[in-house]
Design a protein around this motif. Structure first.
Motif, PDB file in Angstrom:
ATOM      1  N   ALA A  75      25.107 -23.811 -35.762  1.00 53.69           N
ATOM      2  CA  ALA A  75      25.856 -23.635 -37.014  1.00 53.69           C
ATOM      3  C   ALA A  75      24.953 -23.899 -38.204  1.00 53.69           C
ATOM      4  N   ARG A  76      25.138 -23.114 -39.245  1.00 50.99           N
ATOM      5  CA  ARG A  76      24.398 -23.290 -40.494  1.00 50.99           C
ATOM      6  C   ARG A  76      25.407 -23.403 -41.629  1.00 50.99           C
ATOM      7  N   TRP A  77      25.213 -24.430 -42.475  1.00 54.98           N
ATOM      8  CA  TRP A  77      26.102 -24.610 -43.627  1.00 54.98           C
ATOM      9  C   TRP A  77      25.263 -25.130 -44.775  1.00 54.98           C
ATOM     10  N   GLY A  78      25.259 -24.448 -45.864  1.00 53.31           N
ATOM     11  CA  GLY A  78      24.490 -24.850 -47.031  1.00 53.31           C
ATOM     12  C   GLY A  78      23.070 -24.320 -47.029  1.00 53.31           C
ATOM     13  N   LEU A  79      22.352 -24.498 -45.919  1.00 50.42           N
ATOM     14  CA  LEU A  79      20.961 -24.051 -45.798  1.00 50.42           C
ATOM     15  C   LEU A  79      20.799 -23.265 -44.511  1.00 50.42           C
ATOM     16  N   CYS A  80      20.145 -22.134 -44.596  1.00 49.55           N
ATOM     17  CA  CYS A  80      19.964 -21.308 -43.397  1.00 49.55           C
ATOM     18  C   CYS A  80      18.908 -21.877 -42.456  1.00 49.55           C
ATOM     19  N   TRP A  81      17.942 -22.598 -42.964  1.00 50.44           N
ATOM     20  CA  TRP A  81      16.853 -23.075 -42.133  1.00 50.44           C
ATOM     21  C   TRP A  81      17.156 -24.406 -41.456  1.00 50.44           C
ATOM     22  N   MET A  82      18.283 -25.045 -41.771  1.00 48.12           N
ATOM     23  CA  MET A  82      18.618 -26.331 -41.157  1.00 48.12           C
ATOM     24  C   MET A  82      19.956 -26.216 -40.434  1.00 48.12           C
ATOM     25  N   ASN A  83      19.935 -26.546 -39.138  1.00 48.55           N
ATOM     26  CA  ASN A  83      21.203 -26.474 -38.412  1.00 48.55           C
ATOM     27  C   ASN A  83      22.097 -27.654 -38.763  1.00 48.55           C
ATOM     28  N   PHE A  84      23.357 -27.497 -38.450  1.00 50.42           N
ATOM     29  CA  PHE A  84      24.361 -28.482 -38.858  1.00 50.42           C
ATOM     30  C   PHE A  84      24.115 -29.836 -38.197  1.00 50.42           C
ATOM     31  N   GLN A  85      23.660 -29.814 -36.963  1.00 52.35           N
ATOM     32  CA  GLN A  85      23.398 -31.061 -36.235  1.00 52.35           C
ATOM     33  C   GLN A  85      22.275 -31.853 -36.928  1.00 52.35           C
ATOM     34  N   THR A  86      21.206 -31.182 -37.306  1.00 51.55           N
ATOM     35  CA  THR A  86      20.106 -31.845 -38.008  1.00 51.55           C
ATOM     36  C   THR A  86      20.565 -32.364 -39.363  1.00 51.55           C
ATOM     37  N   LEU A  87      21.386 -31.581 -40.041  1.00 54.86           N
ATOM     38  CA  LEU A  87      21.914 -31.994 -41.345  1.00 54.86           C
ATOM     39  C   LEU A  87      22.737 -33.269 -41.219  1.00 54.86           C
ATOM     40  N   ILE A  88      23.588 -33.340 -40.205  1.00 53.20           N
ATOM     41  CA  ILE A  88      24.423 -34.526 -39.988  1.00 53.20           C
ATOM     42  C   ILE A  88      23.555 -35.743 -39.660  1.00 53.20           C
ATOM     43  N   ILE A  89      22.567 -35.564 -38.775  1.00 50.48           N
ATOM     44  CA  ILE A  89      21.703 -36.682 -38.396  1.00 50.48           C
ATOM     45  C   ILE A  89      20.901 -37.165 -39.604  1.00 50.48           C
ATOM     46  N   THR A  90      20.375 -36.224 -40.386  1.00 48.19           N
ATOM     47  CA  THR A  90      19.596 -36.591 -41.573  1.00 48.19           C
ATOM     48  C   THR A  90      20.446 -37.354 -42.575  1.00 48.19           C
ATOM     49  N   LEU A  91      21.644 -36.862 -42.840  1.00 45.23           N
ATOM     50  CA  LEU A  91      22.530 -37.544 -43.782  1.00 45.23           C
ATOM     51  C   LEU A  91      22.930 -38.921 -43.267  1.00 45.23           C
ATOM     52  N   ALA A  92      23.155 -39.031 -41.950  1.00 41.40           N
ATOM     53  CA  ALA A  92      23.518 -40.338 -41.378  1.00 41.40           C
ATOM     54  C   ALA A  92      22.356 -41.332 -41.507  1.00 41.40           C
ATOM     55  N   VAL A  93      21.128 -40.868 -41.274  1.00 41.75           N
ATOM     56  CA  VAL A  93      19.964 -41.752 -41.386  1.00 41.75           C
ATOM     57  C   VAL A  93      19.786 -42.200 -42.837  1.00 41.75           C
TER      58      VAL A  93
END
Length: 165
Positions: A75-93
């Motif tokens: 899934a991509r939301w907001g940015l095409c080059w970052m998947n949703f899972q990475t986005l969630i992990i990054t925001l959580a960190v």
């Protein structure tokens, strides 16, 4: 004049509601199926799924999109080059780092404040001790001077008022 004050906000409210409900986000996102990820994600309410190459409306009722709709790593939301899972992990960190930094600062500030007040209390105690020492020295000097005056005038005997004390 009073009628205009009431009707103008009412008219603005109605126009605002019409604008909000006129653009149905369901049809906007699904209309971009078959386009690119960039085209889909121009609308904030859209989610791009690489696996199915489809643009779907982001399910706002559930915080995370369900796996049946699109897997998180696809899934991509907001940015095409970052998947949703990475986005969630990054925001959580980042959120965790901010929370830890807040508590570290809170702990350090409280500890430093107590340390500063302990230092201040010690300084005040030293100053009080110094003042008491000077006062005792002055009393001793005054007593010696009084003794000298008594000797000079022959009054070195016992003080007649000492029995009242």
């Amino acid at each position: 004049m009073m009628d205009l004050r009431i009707s103008l906000p009412a008219l603005l409210l109605v126009l605002g509601l019409v604008t909000v409900f006129a653009a149905a986000p369901d049809s906007v996102c699904e209309a971009k199926n078959g386009t690119s990820c960039e085209e889909c994600l121009k609308n904030v309410s859209c989610l791009w799924c690489i696996k199915t190459k489809s643009c779907v409306t982001y399910p706002v009722k559930t915080i995370l999109p369900p796996h049946a709709l699109c897997p998180l790593n696809e899934a991509r939301w907001g940015l095409c080059w970052m998947n949703f899972q990475t986005l969630i992990i990054t925001l959580a960190v980042f959120g965790g780092i901010i929370i830890i930094a807040f508590f570290v600062c809170l702990f350090c500030c409280c500890k430093c404040e107590n340390f500063g007040s302990n230092r201040f209390n010690a300084k005040m105690q030293r100053q009080n001790d110094k003042t008491k020492t000077k006062q005792e020295e002055r009393r001793a000097e005054m007593k010696d001077r009084h003794e000298e005056i008594r000797k000079k005038y022959g009054l070195s005997g016992q003080n007649p008022y000492s029995r009242f004390a």
